[in-house]
Scaffold this motif. Structure first.
Motif, PDB file in Angstrom:
ATOM      1  N   VAL A  26      24.282 -27.634 -49.399  1.00 46.38           N
ATOM      2  CA  VAL A  26      23.905 -28.438 -48.231  1.00 46.38           C
ATOM      3  C   VAL A  26      22.394 -28.622 -48.243  1.00 46.38           C
ATOM      4  CG1 VAL A  26      23.850 -28.572 -45.716  1.00 46.38           C
ATOM      5  CG2 VAL A  26      25.865 -27.634 -46.876  1.00 46.38           C
ATOM      6  N   ILE A  27      21.952 -29.875 -48.131  1.00 47.25           N
ATOM      7  CA  ILE A  27      20.526 -30.199 -48.200  1.00 47.25           C
ATOM      8  C   ILE A  27      20.125 -31.034 -46.983  1.00 47.25           C
ATOM      9  CG2 ILE A  27      18.725 -31.404 -49.513  1.00 47.25           C
ATOM     10  CD1 ILE A  27      20.248 -30.819 -52.051  1.00 47.25           C
ATOM     11  N   GLY A  28      18.951 -30.703 -46.414  1.00 45.08           N
ATOM     12  CA  GLY A  28      18.328 -31.526 -45.386  1.00 45.08           C
ATOM     13  C   GLY A  28      19.100 -31.606 -44.089  1.00 45.08           C
ATOM     14  N   GLY A  29      18.754 -32.628 -43.282  1.00 47.20           N
ATOM     15  CA  GLY A  29      19.433 -32.869 -42.021  1.00 47.20           C
ATOM     16  C   GLY A  29      18.490 -32.850 -40.833  1.00 47.20           C
ATOM     17  N   PHE A  30      19.044 -33.188 -39.677  1.00 49.01           N
ATOM     18  CA  PHE A  30      18.285 -33.287 -38.422  1.00 49.01           C
ATOM     19  C   PHE A  30      18.984 -32.463 -37.352  1.00 49.01           C
ATOM     20  CE2 PHE A  30      17.304 -34.964 -34.287  1.00 49.01           C
ATOM     21  CZ  PHE A  30      15.966 -35.336 -34.346  1.00 49.01           C
ATOM     22  N   GLY A  31      18.197 -31.690 -36.598  1.00 50.68           N
ATOM     23  CA  GLY A  31      18.762 -30.900 -35.510  1.00 50.68           C
ATOM     24  C   GLY A  31      17.682 -30.485 -34.536  1.00 50.68           C
ATOM     25  N   SER A  32      18.075 -29.662 -33.581  1.00 51.60           N
ATOM     26  CA  SER A  32      17.135 -29.180 -32.577  1.00 51.60           C
ATOM     27  C   SER A  32      16.457 -27.916 -33.074  1.00 51.60           C
ATOM     28  CB  SER A  32      17.868 -28.894 -31.264  1.00 51.60           C
ATOM     29  OG  SER A  32      17.002 -28.283 -30.337  1.00 51.60           O
ATOM     30  N   SER A  33      15.152 -27.816 -32.862  1.00 56.10           N
ATOM     31  CA  SER A  33      14.418 -26.631 -33.309  1.00 56.10           C
ATOM     32  C   SER A  33      14.638 -25.441 -32.388  1.00 56.10           C
ATOM     33  CB  SER A  33      12.917 -26.938 -33.392  1.00 56.10           C
ATOM     34  OG  SER A  33      12.427 -27.352 -32.128  1.00 56.10           O
ATOM     35  N   SER A  34      15.141 -25.694 -31.174  1.00 59.16           N
ATOM     36  CA  SER A  34      15.394 -24.601 -30.242  1.00 59.16           C
ATOM     37  C   SER A  34      16.789 -24.029 -30.473  1.00 59.16           C
ATOM     38  CB  SER A  34      15.278 -25.101 -28.801  1.00 59.16           C
ATOM     39  OG  SER A  34      16.245 -26.097 -28.542  1.00 59.16           O
ATOM     40  N   ASN A  35      16.963 -22.763 -30.209  1.00 61.02           N
ATOM     41  CA  ASN A  35      18.253 -22.080 -30.350  1.00 61.02           C
ATOM     42  C   ASN A  35      18.865 -22.344 -31.714  1.00 61.02           C
ATOM     43  OD1 ASN A  35      20.452 -20.500 -29.594  1.00 61.02           O
ATOM     44  ND2 ASN A  35      21.599 -22.253 -28.805  1.00 61.02           N
ATOM     45  N   ASN A  36      18.081 -22.099 -32.757  1.00 59.99           N
ATOM     46  CA  ASN A  36      18.564 -22.381 -34.096  1.00 59.99           C
ATOM     47  C   ASN A  36      18.416 -21.161 -34.985  1.00 59.99           C
ATOM     48  OD1 ASN A  36      19.697 -24.071 -36.075  1.00 59.99           O
ATOM     49  ND2 ASN A  36      18.515 -25.804 -35.322  1.00 59.99           N
ATOM     50  N   THR A  37      18.883 -21.299 -36.224  1.00 63.99           N
ATOM     51  CA  THR A  37      18.865 -20.184 -37.161  1.00 63.99           C
ATOM     52  C   THR A  37      17.434 -19.855 -37.576  1.00 63.99           C
ATOM     53  OG1 THR A  37      19.156 -21.766 -38.957  1.00 63.99           O
ATOM     54  CG2 THR A  37      21.131 -20.731 -38.082  1.00 63.99           C
ATOM     55  N   PRO A  38      17.210 -18.645 -38.093  1.00 62.99           N
ATOM     56  CA  PRO A  38      15.873 -18.330 -38.613  1.00 62.99           C
ATOM     57  C   PRO A  38      15.491 -19.317 -39.714  1.00 62.99           C
ATOM     58  CG  PRO A  38      17.229 -16.351 -38.454  1.00 62.99           C
ATOM     59  CD  PRO A  38      18.134 -17.516 -38.201  1.00 62.99           C
ATOM     60  N   PRO A  39      14.217 -19.696 -39.803  1.00 65.07           N
ATOM     61  CA  PRO A  39      13.802 -20.641 -40.846  1.00 65.07           C
ATOM     62  C   PRO A  39      14.127 -20.110 -42.239  1.00 65.07           C
ATOM     63  CG  PRO A  39      12.065 -20.350 -39.210  1.00 65.07           C
ATOM     64  CD  PRO A  39      13.106 -19.313 -38.924  1.00 65.07           C
ATOM     65  N   GLN A  40      14.493 -21.016 -43.129  1.00 66.63           N
ATOM     66  CA  GLN A  40      14.750 -20.633 -44.510  1.00 66.63           C
ATOM     67  C   GLN A  40      13.417 -20.453 -45.234  1.00 66.63           C
ATOM     68  OE1 GLN A  40      16.352 -23.634 -47.226  1.00 66.63           O
ATOM     69  NE2 GLN A  40      17.788 -22.110 -48.025  1.00 66.63           N
TER      70      GLN A  40
END
Length: 244
Positions: free
Chosen positions: A151-165
């Motif tokens: 899985v590559i890229g994409g758009f989402g919300s920066s809040s309530n998200n997974t730890p940065p890769q």
């Protein structure tokens, strides 16, 4: 074979944000935002939305005939902008948007085209895996006789998200994460990326070339792009090369 004059020919309803996947002589289509805007349940889940998600449209390619078929199991709810890939008789669906209020997913589901059964492989969570997002892309690869999803890229919300890769970049909701899912163990992994990593991007095409290579074209980041990247995958690393 000719049809009777008054015989109804089934056609799927109008929609967008969906994908189609070919397995053998059949084309499978699921989800998308369907019908009129007023037909779309703008909620995370209710009975109407579940009923819309529990069917799959199937086109027999030699004849061009469409049929709608019911499914079993619990389907995903990321109906818009999900990523899809196929391995043998299973179609895999990652992420997507619910279609309401910035609700994004990072779940992974499989759909068996023989049994028409859904199976959740990895739930939506803010604790691990790719960020919750839509308009990423996913392909299937095979490394050392093992099946993986990328899985590559994409758009989402920066809040309530997974730890940065580690090594990935995040900008205006977009990312350039590269995650691999090992089917044998059911684990998401972050490979070491070298070379020309694409910028944070969404809505691009990602096409397999061989079992371990793929090509990325276009997309949207800080601008519309016509860049071309080639990826080469191992079980622990990714080499990315910008061609154009």
């Amino acid at each position: 074979m000719s049809r009777k004059r008054n015989e109804t020919i089934y056609q799927p309803v109008k929609r967008y944000g969906h994908s189609t996947v070919q397995v053998g002589d059949y084309l499978y289509m699921w989800g998308g935002l369907q019908g009129l805007l007023s037909d779309i349940p703008l909620v995370h889940n209710n009975e109407k939305k579940k009923s819309m998600c529990c069917v799959v449209e199937v086109c027999h390619l030699p004849t061009g005939e469409w049929v709608q078929k019911p499914t079993t199991g619990d389907p995903p709810f990321g109906v818009k902008g999900y990523a899809a890939a196929v391995i043998r008789n299973e179609i895999f669906f990652f992420g997507g948007s619910c279609g309401h209020g910035g609700c994004y997913h990072n779940s992974l589901y499989s759909f068996n085209v023989d049994t028409f059964n859904w199976k959740e492989l990895s739930p939506t969570t803010s604790h691990h895996g790719p960020m919750m997002k839509y308009y990423s892309s996913m392909i299937a690869i095979k490394v050392k006789d093992e099946d993986y999803l990328v899985v590559i890229g994409g758009f989402g919300s920066s809040s309530n998200n997974t730890p940065p890769q580690p090594g990935a970049q995040y900008s205006d909701g977009r990312c350039n994460e590269i995650h691999m899912y090992r089917l044998k163990t059911g684990e998401w992994t972050s490979s070491t990326v070298t070379g020309d990593r694409p910028p944070p991007i969404n809505s691009f095409t990602l096409t397999s070339i061989t079992n371990t290579t793929a090509i990325l074209f276009g997309g949207y980041g800080d601008r519309r792009s016509n860049d071309v990247y080639v990826f080469e995958f191992t079980d622990t690393s990714v080499v990315s090369v910008l061609l154009v």
